[in-house]
Design a protein around this motif. Structure first.
Motif, PDB file in Angstrom:
ATOM      1  N   VAL A 625       0.845  -1.188   0.000  1.00 51.23           N
ATOM      2  CA  VAL A 625       0.000   0.000   0.000  1.00 51.23           C
ATOM      3  C   VAL A 625       0.884   1.242   0.000  1.00 51.23           C
ATOM      4  CG1 VAL A 625      -1.746   1.294   1.261  1.00 51.23           C
ATOM      5  CG2 VAL A 625      -1.848  -1.211   1.190  1.00 51.23           C
ATOM      6  N   THR A 626       0.638   2.129  -0.962  1.00 50.48           N
ATOM      7  CA  THR A 626       1.306   3.428  -1.012  1.00 50.48           C
ATOM      8  C   THR A 626       0.234   4.499  -0.855  1.00 50.48           C
ATOM      9  OG1 THR A 626       2.978   2.536  -2.511  1.00 50.48           O
ATOM     10  CG2 THR A 626       2.815   4.933  -2.352  1.00 50.48           C
ATOM     11  N   LYS A 627       0.106   5.030   0.342  1.00 49.08           N
ATOM     12  CA  LYS A 627      -0.984   5.956   0.633  1.00 49.08           C
ATOM     13  C   LYS A 627      -0.635   7.376   0.190  1.00 49.08           C
ATOM     14  CE  LYS A 627      -3.122   3.558   4.547  1.00 49.08           C
ATOM     15  NZ  LYS A 627      -3.602   3.710   5.947  1.00 49.08           N
ATOM     16  N   GLU A 628      -1.627   8.010  -0.434  1.00 55.42           N
ATOM     17  CA  GLU A 628      -1.576   9.426  -0.771  1.00 55.42           C
ATOM     18  C   GLU A 628      -2.963  10.011  -0.546  1.00 55.42           C
ATOM     19  OE1 GLU A 628      -0.226   9.915  -4.733  1.00 55.42           O
ATOM     20  OE2 GLU A 628       1.809   9.140  -4.342  1.00 55.42           O
ATOM     21  N   TRP A 629      -3.000  11.312  -0.365  1.00 53.81           N
ATOM     22  CA  TRP A 629      -4.301  11.967  -0.159  1.00 53.81           C
ATOM     23  C   TRP A 629      -5.024  12.068  -1.497  1.00 53.81           C
ATOM     24  CZ3 TRP A 629      -6.414  13.226   4.522  1.00 53.81           C
ATOM     25  CH2 TRP A 629      -5.547  13.122   5.628  1.00 53.81           C
ATOM     26  N   GLU A 630      -6.189  11.381  -1.573  1.00 55.35           N
ATOM     27  CA  GLU A 630      -6.969  11.336  -2.804  1.00 55.35           C
ATOM     28  C   GLU A 630      -8.310  12.026  -2.581  1.00 55.35           C
ATOM     29  OE1 GLU A 630      -6.034  10.119  -5.652  1.00 55.35           O
ATOM     30  OE2 GLU A 630      -4.227   8.949  -5.146  1.00 55.35           O
ATOM     31  N   ALA A 631      -8.789  12.712  -3.626  1.00 46.80           N
ATOM     32  CA  ALA A 631     -10.123  13.312  -3.584  1.00 46.80           C
ATOM     33  C   ALA A 631     -11.164  12.241  -3.853  1.00 46.80           C
ATOM     34  CB  ALA A 631     -10.232  14.435  -4.615  1.00 46.80           C
ATOM     35  N   VAL A 632     -12.138  12.102  -2.954  1.00 45.89           N
ATOM     36  CA  VAL A 632     -13.117  11.022  -3.045  1.00 45.89           C
ATOM     37  C   VAL A 632     -13.964  11.172  -4.302  1.00 45.89           C
ATOM     38  CG1 VAL A 632     -15.133  10.019  -1.932  1.00 45.89           C
ATOM     39  CG2 VAL A 632     -13.145  10.682  -0.565  1.00 45.89           C
ATOM     40  N   ASP A 633     -14.423  12.398  -4.638  1.00 48.46           N
ATOM     41  CA  ASP A 633     -15.300  12.561  -5.798  1.00 48.46           C
ATOM     42  C   ASP A 633     -14.562  12.247  -7.099  1.00 48.46           C
ATOM     43  OD1 ASP A 633     -13.626  14.659  -5.439  1.00 48.46           O
ATOM     44  OD2 ASP A 633     -15.104  16.222  -5.864  1.00 48.46           O
ATOM     45  N   ASP A 634     -13.277  12.583  -7.171  1.00 48.78           N
ATOM     46  CA  ASP A 634     -12.504  12.239  -8.367  1.00 48.78           C
ATOM     47  C   ASP A 634     -12.361  10.729  -8.512  1.00 48.78           C
ATOM     48  OD1 ASP A 634     -12.237  14.892  -8.900  1.00 48.78           O
ATOM     49  OD2 ASP A 634     -10.177  15.077  -8.125  1.00 48.78           O
ATOM     50  N   LEU A 635     -12.127  10.034  -7.364  1.00 52.26           N
ATOM     51  CA  LEU A 635     -11.956   8.581  -7.409  1.00 52.26           C
ATOM     52  C   LEU A 635     -13.245   7.906  -7.871  1.00 52.26           C
ATOM     53  CD1 LEU A 635     -10.054   6.195  -6.735  1.00 52.26           C
ATOM     54  CD2 LEU A 635     -11.066   6.155  -4.459  1.00 52.26           C
ATOM     55  N   ILE A 636     -14.401   8.364  -7.344  1.00 53.35           N
ATOM     56  CA  ILE A 636     -15.680   7.761  -7.738  1.00 53.35           C
ATOM     57  C   ILE A 636     -15.966   8.047  -9.203  1.00 53.35           C
ATOM     58  CG2 ILE A 636     -18.170   7.835  -7.344  1.00 53.35           C
ATOM     59  CD1 ILE A 636     -17.616   8.299  -4.405  1.00 53.35           C
ATOM     60  N   ALA A 637     -15.637   9.255  -9.662  1.00 52.00           N
ATOM     61  CA  ALA A 637     -15.839   9.587 -11.072  1.00 52.00           C
ATOM     62  C   ALA A 637     -15.008   8.672 -11.970  1.00 52.00           C
ATOM     63  CB  ALA A 637     -15.474  11.047 -11.311  1.00 52.00           C
ATOM     64  N   SER A 638     -13.781   8.368 -11.555  1.00 56.28           N
ATOM     65  CA  SER A 638     -12.932   7.461 -12.337  1.00 56.28           C
ATOM     66  C   SER A 638     -13.536   6.060 -12.387  1.00 56.28           C
ATOM     67  CB  SER A 638     -11.527   7.431 -11.737  1.00 56.28           C
ATOM     68  OG  SER A 638     -10.717   6.493 -12.402  1.00 56.28           O
ATOM     69  N   VAL A 639     -14.085   5.598 -11.245  1.00 54.50           N
ATOM     70  CA  VAL A 639     -14.701   4.262 -11.201  1.00 54.50           C
ATOM     71  C   VAL A 639     -15.905   4.215 -12.128  1.00 54.50           C
ATOM     72  CG1 VAL A 639     -15.936   2.637  -9.720  1.00 54.50           C
ATOM     73  CG2 VAL A 639     -13.857   3.751  -8.885  1.00 54.50           C
ATOM     74  N   LEU A 640     -16.762   5.261 -12.110  1.00 55.90           N
ATOM     75  CA  LEU A 640     -17.951   5.269 -12.959  1.00 55.90           C
ATOM     76  C   LEU A 640     -17.563   5.331 -14.433  1.00 55.90           C
ATOM     77  CD1 LEU A 640     -20.273   7.645 -10.912  1.00 55.90           C
ATOM     78  CD2 LEU A 640     -20.292   5.151 -11.001  1.00 55.90           C
ATOM     79  N   THR A 641     -16.509   6.039 -14.760  1.00 52.66           N
ATOM     80  CA  THR A 641     -16.035   6.075 -16.143  1.00 52.66           C
ATOM     81  C   THR A 641     -15.585   4.685 -16.592  1.00 52.66           C
ATOM     82  OG1 THR A 641     -15.331   8.379 -15.882  1.00 52.66           O
ATOM     83  CG2 THR A 641     -14.378   7.129 -17.720  1.00 52.66           C
ATOM     84  N   HIS A 642     -14.887   3.990 -15.684  1.00 54.52           N
ATOM     85  CA  HIS A 642     -14.422   2.632 -15.990  1.00 54.52           C
ATOM     86  C   HIS A 642     -15.599   1.672 -16.185  1.00 54.52           C
ATOM     87  CE1 HIS A 642     -11.532  -0.690 -15.949  1.00 54.52           C
ATOM     88  NE2 HIS A 642     -12.411  -1.336 -15.189  1.00 54.52           N
ATOM     89  N   MET A 643     -16.672   1.898 -15.421  1.00 53.58           N
ATOM     90  CA  MET A 643     -17.831   1.005 -15.466  1.00 53.58           C
ATOM     91  C   MET A 643     -18.945   1.569 -16.349  1.00 53.58           C
ATOM     92  SD  MET A 643     -17.111  -1.536 -13.318  1.00 53.58           S
ATOM     93  CE  MET A 643     -18.712  -2.205 -12.899  1.00 53.58           C
ATOM     94  N   LYS A 644     -18.669   2.556 -17.213  1.00 55.78           N
ATOM     95  CA  LYS A 644     -19.706   3.258 -17.969  1.00 55.78           C
ATOM     96  C   LYS A 644     -20.549   2.309 -18.810  1.00 55.78           C
ATOM     97  CE  LYS A 644     -20.326   7.054 -21.257  1.00 55.78           C
ATOM     98  NZ  LYS A 644     -19.651   8.110 -22.058  1.00 55.78           N
TER      99      LYS A 644
END
Length: 803
Positions: A625-644
């Motif tokens: 695990v390499t932790k970094e501060w991620e924006a939650v809305d950006d991460l969810i948007a990326s997931v929805l794009t992947h699952m479009k």
């Protein structure tokens, strides 16, 4: 003994037998003698064939009843030729190989002997259960009496030859009496050598406590169903006291009953080796002064009693009490002397005429005799009780030490820690320099415990330790093997192997360990060896379990791949061939449908391969695990794009904080978690049903929820959802393919982040998957807000810096 067919509950048939017995079902079964585990090597030597499938002896011995099914070899071979055992080709090869006539005779004898041993166990159990022990001579059982005499070695060898002639088990029995306990070091060493000789010749060595050697021997012989007792008889010179000595041989003959007694005459004894010498009690000035003080106090007390005009019988009892106290505090020899002086003092001070040794009344002569006899017997019995108490304390000390060592070893794991614990206990017990030497990867014996290595352990001492290890025999100082060594080396042996060597350096090389100390050391070495073997077997078991789990996962993976890859690959092949062969004849809608099927199946295969690669990486490398501060809305948007494409016909509802939410995580891994959860929701919910995504933030954690409106999760499957290769059994949609890896990968990733994932049913219907991640560290968004606020304050104050 045979192996079950693949897919059965147990590997071996005898496993099935144990399960049926546990269920209360009686089992009648047969087995060939060559399949018994303890006889595996014997059968291999007789027949030249190693039998691979065996049954443990404890399973065989647990049978309630055993019956021999025996055929003469000629009749059995005739059955082979008639095809009643094997098909003709196999019967011919079996008769020429394993089932030869000579082998069948030998196997028949092995069957009869093994069955006789098993029946002998039943006889012994039945005999012991009776109120009175009666010797049942169903099989020969010898007992040889062993003492500290130098002629006992000849008696032991004679008993060994008799045991071979009678094909009998034999016991070497030593009855430890107070008289033996009080003997010197030379006699104890001789006794130890005799017992060691019996053990080396194959006897079961037993030591019991008692005062009447003959009675204790007969009692033990009857308890063990001994049929023959072997004892040596020294030809001692006759003296005036010979008629009054207890003759152990005559006592055995008189009380033996049905037990045969064999008397082996020894060489003519001169007293040097025939009877054990007692250690002489040293007369010290302090002991003599204490004895005289007790006698003087007794005399003064008797004078006071005499003034009170009490009878002389009471005065005599006071002197008996004084002798008793003298024996307790000063020893047996001073007790005997106190007996004589007490009678003299009684006569001189309290028998008329007083202050002379003359006796006016002849009845006092009887009083003197009785008083002297009582005091002598009292002093002797008191001394014997002291010796017995000393022996009891010594046994208690041994038992306590053994208990302490066993408890310490049972609570310890790890090769080095077990060696360190054993060394600590042995040093405290023997007050010597003790080290546990274990064999390393380089083949050398070395001390594994920290702080046990010293300059003393040079090449010569290593050679002695290695000899003891390889030959499984004690060596070093005080032994007959390499006595020039400065230490005693004792191998730690088990039934399977030699685990190492115990090294003991005596404090005084000229005074080696006493026999009882050696016996105690051997017991401790055996306990330590068992602990080391237990630890070694535990490691092997763990490795076997890991290998078995790997094999299970590999098998499950192959089954999953073979089943799940066949359908999409066949569909892709069929659609591709149709397009190639008939593509020009198909209308536009049919061609698009085939192309869409190829696209969907190839996407599914891509997801399956990604999951397989992820699981393989997790199994071998763990989750990095390499932790970094991620924006939650950006991460969810990326997931929805992947699952479009998969979510195109489903409404997705959101419940996300309006402000910018930052969470420390490995964005790529958490995105995979969300994709797998959404993929699982798509598979197990009706087409067109909505999926809800929610995010809740707190100062210490961030919680992500994924809810659907499907049929929910059966209660008995909730705990199994995150197990590798598990696929739910509930009714699914038409899109139901999967390897059962997605949720297990999610669990591994979330736990690697320090979070937790769970599944549950919603009260209003449907399933909910949620996981939370810890929020730690300094949020970069907070520092950005503070910087922005300070800049705004600067602008308001009239600064010219631009924002």
């Amino acid at each position: 003994a045979h192996t079950n067919a693949p897919g059965m509950s147990h590997v071996k048939r005898w496993h099935d037998v144990l399960e049926m017995l546990d269920s209360g079902i009686d089992v009648y079964t047969t087995m060939n003698i060559q399949h018994l585990e303890s006889l595996n090597d014997v059968v291999a030597k007789v027949t030249g064939v190693v039998v691979r499938e065996t049954v443990p002896d404890e399973v065989f011995d647990s049978a309630a009843q055993i019956e021999i099914i025996d055929l003469p070899p000629d009749e059995l071979l005739a059955r082979f030729q008639e095809g009643k055992v094997y098909v003709p080709e196999k019967a011919r090869s079996a008769a020429e190989g394993f089932f030869q006539k000579t082998n069948l005779f030998a196997l028949r004898e092995i069957v009869l002997r093994r069955t006789a041993d098993r029946i002998n166990i039943d006889v012994e159990r039945s005999r012991v259960s009776r109120a009175t022990l009666k010797v049942l001579p169903t099989t020969e059982h010898l007992l040889v009496c062993v003492g500290p005499s130098s002629t006992s070695a000849d008696v032991i060898r004679q008993a060994r030859r008799m045991a071979l002639v009678f094909h009998a088990k034999w016991i070497a029995l030593n009855v430890e009496t107070a008289r033996i306990v009080g003997t010197g070091a030379e006699s104890k060493t001789q006794l130890y050598q005799n017992l060691r000789l019996a053990e080396e010749l194959g006897a079961e060595v037993v030591t019991i406590r008692g005062e009447n050697v003959a009675a204790e021997t007969l009692e033990y012989a009857k308890r063990r169903n001994v049929t023959k007792i072997v004892i040596g008889k020294n030809i001692a010179p006759r003296t005036l006291l010979s008629p009054f000595r207890r003759n152990i041989v005559n006592q055995l003959l008189n009380g033996s009953g049905d037990i045969a007694v064999y008397v082996i005459p020894g060489e003519k004894a001169d007293g040097s080796g025939a009877r054990p010498k007692r250690t002489g009690e040293r007369l010290t000035a302090r002991g003599a002064l204490l004895a005289l003080s007790i006698l003087a106090a007794t005399t003064v007390l008797s004078a006071l009693v005499s003034v009170a005009r009490l009878s002389t019988a009471n005065i005599a009892m006071l002197f008996v009490l004084g002798v008793f106290l003298t024996t307790i505090f000063c020893g047996r020899l001073l007790g005997v002397l106190a007996s004589l002086l007490g009678v003299a003092a009684f006569d001189f001070f309290f028998v008329a005429p007083q202050f002379t040794f003359a006796v006016s009344d002849s009845q006092y002569l009887l009083t003197f005799v009785v008083m002297l006899t009582v005091t002598l017997v009292t002093s002797t019995l008191t001394s014997r009780i002291r010796t017995q108490a000393q022996g009891a304390r010594e046994r208690e000390r041994r038992t306590e030490a053994l208990y302490r060592l066993s408890r310490s070893l049972s609570l310890t794991s790890g090769r080095n820690r077990i060696a360190a614990a054993a060394e600590q206990e042995l040093r405290a017990i023997f007050n010597s320099n003790v080290a546990i030497l274990l064999k390393g990867a380089d083949g050398r014996l070395s001390a594994q415990a920290r702080g046990s290595v010293d300059a003393f352990y040079d090449e010569a001492e290593q050679a002695v330790a290695l000899w003891a290890f390889e030959h499984k025999r004690i060596a070093g100082v005080g032994t007959d093997t390499l006595p020039g060594s400065r230490a005693l080396y004792l191998p730690m042996t088990t039934a399977q192997s030699v685990m190492g060597v115990v090294r003991v350096i005596p404090n005084d090389p000229d005074e080696p360990l006493m026999p009882e100390q050696r016996f105690l050391l051997e017991t401790f070495a055996a306990q330590t060896a068992l602990a080391l073997e237990r630890d070694s077997l535990a490691e092997q078991t763990h490795e076997i379990l890991v290998q078995a789990e790997s094999e299970r996962l590999r098998s499950a993976l192959l089954r999953s791949i073979s089943h799940d890859l066949r359908t999409p690959l066949a569909a892709i092949a069929g659609a591709s061939s149709t397009l190639l062969d008939r593509g020009k004849d198909l209308d536009q809608e049919s061609r698009v449908g085939l192309i869409r099927n190829i696209f969907e199946d190839s996407n599914w295969l891509t997801g399956l391969v990604e999951n397989l690669l992820s699981m393989t990486r997790l199994e071998h490398e763990g989750v990095r695990v390499t932790k970094e501060w991620e924006a939650v809305d950006d991460l969810i948007a990326s997931v929805l794009t992947h699952m479009k494409a998969r979510l195109s016909k489903r409404p997705v509802l959101f419940s996300i904080p309006p402000e910018i939410a930052m969470v420390p995580m490995d964005g790529e891994l958490i995105e995979q978690v969300m994709v797998n959860i959404l993929d699982n929701a798509i598979k197990y919910t009706p087409a067109g049903s909505a999926i809800e995504i929610g995010v809740e933030l707190s100062p210490s954690r961030a919680t992500f929820t994924f809810s659907d409106r499907g049929p929910g999760i059966p209660a008995d499957e909730i705990e199994s959802l995150f197990v590798k290769f598990y696929r739910g059994k509930r009714t699914r949609t038409t899109y139901r393919r999967g390897a059962g890896l997605g949720l297990s990968i999610c669990k591994a990733i979330v736990e690697a982040h320090g979070g937790e994932i769970r599944a549950e049913n919603r009260p209003e219907g449907g399933a909910r998957f949620s996981f939370w991640l810890p929020v730690t560290g300094e949020n970069p968004l907070a520092s950005f807000d503070e910087t922005s606020a300070s800049k705004e304050e600067t602008q308001e104050g009239g600064a010219t810096a631009a924002t």
